[in-house]
Design a protein around this motif. Structure first.
Motif, PDB file in Angstrom:
ATOM      1  N   PRO A  43     119.118  19.100  50.883  1.00 37.58           N
ATOM      2  CA  PRO A  43     118.417  18.497  51.625  1.00 37.58           C
ATOM      3  C   PRO A  43     117.385  19.498  52.638  1.00 37.58           C
ATOM      4  N   GLN A  44     116.513  19.400  52.965  1.00 38.95           N
ATOM      5  CA  GLN A  44     115.661  20.015  53.693  1.00 38.95           C
ATOM      6  C   GLN A  44     115.890  20.290  55.082  1.00 38.95           C
ATOM      7  N   PRO A  45     116.349  21.474  55.736  1.00 40.64           N
ATOM      8  CA  PRO A  45     116.800  21.782  57.051  1.00 40.64           C
ATOM      9  C   PRO A  45     115.582  21.458  58.144  1.00 40.64           C
ATOM     10  N   ALA A  46     116.108  20.847  59.095  1.00 39.76           N
ATOM     11  CA  ALA A  46     115.086  20.363  60.122  1.00 39.76           C
ATOM     12  C   ALA A  46     115.914  20.105  61.348  1.00 39.76           C
ATOM     13  N   ALA A  47     115.166  20.055  62.446  1.00 38.65           N
ATOM     14  CA  ALA A  47     115.643  20.131  63.937  1.00 38.65           C
ATOM     15  C   ALA A  47     114.932  19.124  64.795  1.00 38.65           C
ATOM     16  N   VAL A  48     115.769  18.377  65.723  1.00 36.72           N
ATOM     17  CA  VAL A  48     114.949  17.837  66.719  1.00 36.72           C
ATOM     18  C   VAL A  48     115.496  18.213  68.259  1.00 36.72           C
ATOM     19  N   MET A  49     114.591  17.843  69.108  1.00 41.29           N
ATOM     20  CA  MET A  49     115.148  18.100  70.520  1.00 41.29           C
ATOM     21  C   MET A  49     115.355  16.957  71.428  1.00 41.29           C
ATOM     22  N   ILE A  50     116.845  16.685  71.723  1.00 47.53           N
ATOM     23  CA  ILE A  50     116.899  15.637  72.686  1.00 47.53           C
ATOM     24  C   ILE A  50     116.651  16.396  74.012  1.00 47.53           C
ATOM     25  N   ARG A  84     110.429  20.017  60.383  1.00 47.98           N
ATOM     26  CA  ARG A  84     110.991  20.685  59.317  1.00 47.98           C
ATOM     27  C   ARG A  84     111.353  22.099  59.946  1.00 47.98           C
ATOM     28  N   GLN A  85     112.323  22.838  59.616  1.00 49.40           N
ATOM     29  CA  GLN A  85     112.333  24.431  59.651  1.00 49.40           C
ATOM     30  C   GLN A  85     111.434  25.114  58.857  1.00 49.40           C
ATOM     31  N   ASP A  86     110.612  26.073  59.657  1.00 44.04           N
ATOM     32  CA  ASP A  86     109.493  26.834  59.002  1.00 44.04           C
ATOM     33  C   ASP A  86     110.234  28.250  58.750  1.00 44.04           C
ATOM     34  N   PRO A  87     109.663  28.781  57.559  1.00 44.99           N
ATOM     35  CA  PRO A  87     110.510  30.284  57.417  1.00 44.99           C
ATOM     36  C   PRO A  87     110.506  31.233  58.374  1.00 44.99           C
ATOM     37  N   GLU A  88     109.430  31.270  59.334  1.00 48.82           N
ATOM     38  CA  GLU A  88     109.357  32.017  60.289  1.00 48.82           C
ATOM     39  C   GLU A  88     110.186  31.833  61.566  1.00 48.82           C
ATOM     40  N   ASP A  89     111.036  30.671  61.579  1.00 51.37           N
ATOM     41  CA  ASP A  89     112.067  30.313  62.746  1.00 51.37           C
ATOM     42  C   ASP A  89     113.312  31.116  62.499  1.00 51.37           C
ATOM     43  N   GLU A  90     113.650  31.511  63.601  1.00 50.45           N
ATOM     44  CA  GLU A  90     114.938  32.290  63.433  1.00 50.45           C
ATOM     45  C   GLU A  90     115.835  31.580  63.065  1.00 50.45           C
ATOM     46  N   ASP A  91     116.353  30.356  63.713  1.00 48.17           N
ATOM     47  CA  ASP A  91     117.189  29.521  63.406  1.00 48.17           C
ATOM     48  C   ASP A  91     116.815  28.043  63.523  1.00 48.17           C
ATOM     49  N   LEU A  92     117.649  27.098  63.584  1.00 44.71           N
ATOM     50  CA  LEU A  92     117.105  25.575  63.610  1.00 44.71           C
ATOM     51  C   LEU A  92     116.879  25.482  65.271  1.00 44.71           C
ATOM     52  N   ALA A  94     115.398  27.495  67.131  1.00 44.15           N
ATOM     53  CA  ALA A  94     114.046  27.962  67.351  1.00 44.15           C
ATOM     54  C   ALA A  94     113.113  27.038  66.735  1.00 44.15           C
ATOM     55  N   THR A  95     113.463  26.297  65.714  1.00 44.69           N
ATOM     56  CA  THR A  95     112.746  25.260  65.117  1.00 44.69           C
ATOM     57  C   THR A  95     112.467  23.860  66.078  1.00 44.69           C
ATOM     58  N   ALA A  96     113.530  23.586  66.681  1.00 46.48           N
ATOM     59  CA  ALA A  96     113.599  22.479  67.737  1.00 46.48           C
ATOM     60  C   ALA A  96     112.562  22.931  68.777  1.00 46.48           C
ATOM     61  N   ARG A  97     112.896  24.054  69.432  1.00 41.22           N
ATOM     62  CA  ARG A  97     111.955  24.548  70.440  1.00 41.22           C
ATOM     63  C   ARG A  97     110.385  24.630  69.951  1.00 41.22           C
ATOM     64  N   ARG A  98     110.130  25.158  68.888  1.00 38.70           N
ATOM     65  CA  ARG A  98     108.693  25.073  68.291  1.00 38.70           C
ATOM     66  C   ARG A  98     108.201  23.877  68.189  1.00 38.70           C
ATOM     67  N   GLU A  99     109.067  23.043  67.627  1.00 32.71           N
ATOM     68  CA  GLU A  99     108.416  21.749  67.311  1.00 32.71           C
ATOM     69  C   GLU A  99     108.120  20.667  68.744  1.00 32.71           C
ATOM     70  N   THR A 100     109.072  21.012  69.734  1.00 32.17           N
ATOM     71  CA  THR A 100     108.797  20.475  70.926  1.00 32.17           C
ATOM     72  C   THR A 100     107.507  20.917  71.717  1.00 32.17           C
ATOM     73  N   CYS A 101     107.438  22.124  71.501  1.00 34.10           N
ATOM     74  CA  CYS A 101     106.160  22.693  72.139  1.00 34.10           C
ATOM     75  C   CYS A 101     104.880  22.196  71.410  1.00 34.10           C
ATOM     76  N   GLU A 102     104.976  22.270  70.117  1.00 36.39           N
ATOM     77  CA  GLU A 102     103.763  22.096  69.571  1.00 36.39           C
ATOM     78  C   GLU A 102     103.471  20.426  69.429  1.00 36.39           C
TER      79      GLU A 102
END
Length: 218
Positions: A43-50, A84-92, A94-102
Motif C-alpha cells: 500500500p501507498q503511505p499517506a497521512a491525515v490530520m484529525i 499521499r506522502q511526498d518524497p520530500e516529506d520528512e515523515d508521515l 510532515a505529510t499530515a501537516r503539509r496536506e492540512t496546510c495545502e
C-alpha cells in the motif's frame, strides 16, 4: 447552553492509553462486508490530520472536509485533511501537516501534533494511512483549496459520544448489499474510513471520561 464535557486534557489522556483496542473500536463503524481487494503491491503511505480546536464556548471541535467533485479518488466524500506522502516529506507527520496546510490553509506554530493513531489500511484506495492528532491554538481561519475541497466544517467532540449522532443504512456497493454505519454531521453522512477513525477517537474518550460526563452525553 450546557458546559462542555470533553477537555483537551481528556483528549491527551485518551491518546496515552496503552491497552486500547483500536481495531475493535474502528470495527464498530465499519461497513459490512467491507470492500477488500487483494493487491500484489504494497500500500501507498499517506497521512491525515484529525485537527482539534476550541470554540468561543470552550467546546472542542474537530475538522472535516467535503472532497471536491473533480478529484480522482473519493470525490464528493467527507474526510479529514490529508493525502499521499511526498518524497520530500520528512515523515508521515510532515505529510499530515503539509496536506492540512495545502487543503484548508491551517499550519504553522499554532498547530501542535499531540500524537498519532495506529496506521490504518484503506482497501478502496490501497493506502496505509497514518492518522495524526493535532491541536490548533485559537480560532482557525480556514482557507480551503477549491481544487481539492468543496467545504470545510467542524463539529463538537461532545457530539461524537451522543447516541443521536450515529445511524445505519443499507447500500449497494460494487454489487454487494452493505450495512453502512455513519455519523450524521452538518447534513453530511460520514462513513467508511473517516467514520472508523472517529470511532477510534470516540472509544478512547469513553475510557477516560468520568462517569458523570458520560451520563451527561448519553
Amino acid at each position: 447552553m450546557t458546559a462542555p464535557q470533553i477537555s483537551l486534557d481528556h483528549v491527551r489522556q485518551s491518546l496515552a492509553l496503552d491497552d486500547f483496542d483500536a481495531a475493535a473500536a474502528a470495527q464498530r463503524m465499519a461497513p459490512v462486508p467491507r470492500g477488500w481487494q487483494k493487491r500484489d503491491s504494497p500500500p501507498q503511505p499517506a497521512a491525515v490530520m484529525i485537527l482539534i480546536y476550541s470554540d468561543e464556548d470552550a467546546f472542542l471541535h474537530t475538522v472535516l472536509t467535503l472532497r471536491a467533485s473533480g478529484l480522482r479518488g473519493h470525490s464528493g466524500q467527507v474526510s479529514f485533511p490529508g493525502g499521499r506522502q511526498d518524497p520530500e516529506d520528512e515523515d508521515l507527520i510532515a505529510t499530515a501537516r503539509r496536506e492540512t496546510c495545502e487543503e484548508i490553509g491551517i499550519g504553522g506554530e499554532r498547530l501542535t501534533v499531540l500524537s498519532q493513531l495506529p496506521s490504518f489500511y484503506i482497501p478502496a484506495s490501497h493506502h496505509a494511512v497514518c492518522p495524526a492528532i493535532g491541536h490548533f491554538e485559537g480560532q482557525p481561519d480556514f482557507s480551503p483549496n477549491p481544487d481539492e475541497v468543496a467545504e470545510v466544517f467542524s463539529f463538537a467532540l461532545d457530539d461524537l459520544l451522543k447516541p443521536g449522532f450515529k445511524f445505519v443504512e443499507r447500500r449497494q456497493i460494487r454489487g454487494y448489499d452493505v450495512r453502512v454505519p455513519y455519523y450524521a454531521v452538518k447534513g453530511h453522512k460520514v462513513w467508511g474510513a473517516t467514520a472508523m477513525l472517529l470511532s477510534q477517537l470516540e472509544g478512547r474518550l469513553r475510557q477516560v471520561l468520568p462517569r458523570a460526563a458520560l451520563l451527561a452525553l448519553a
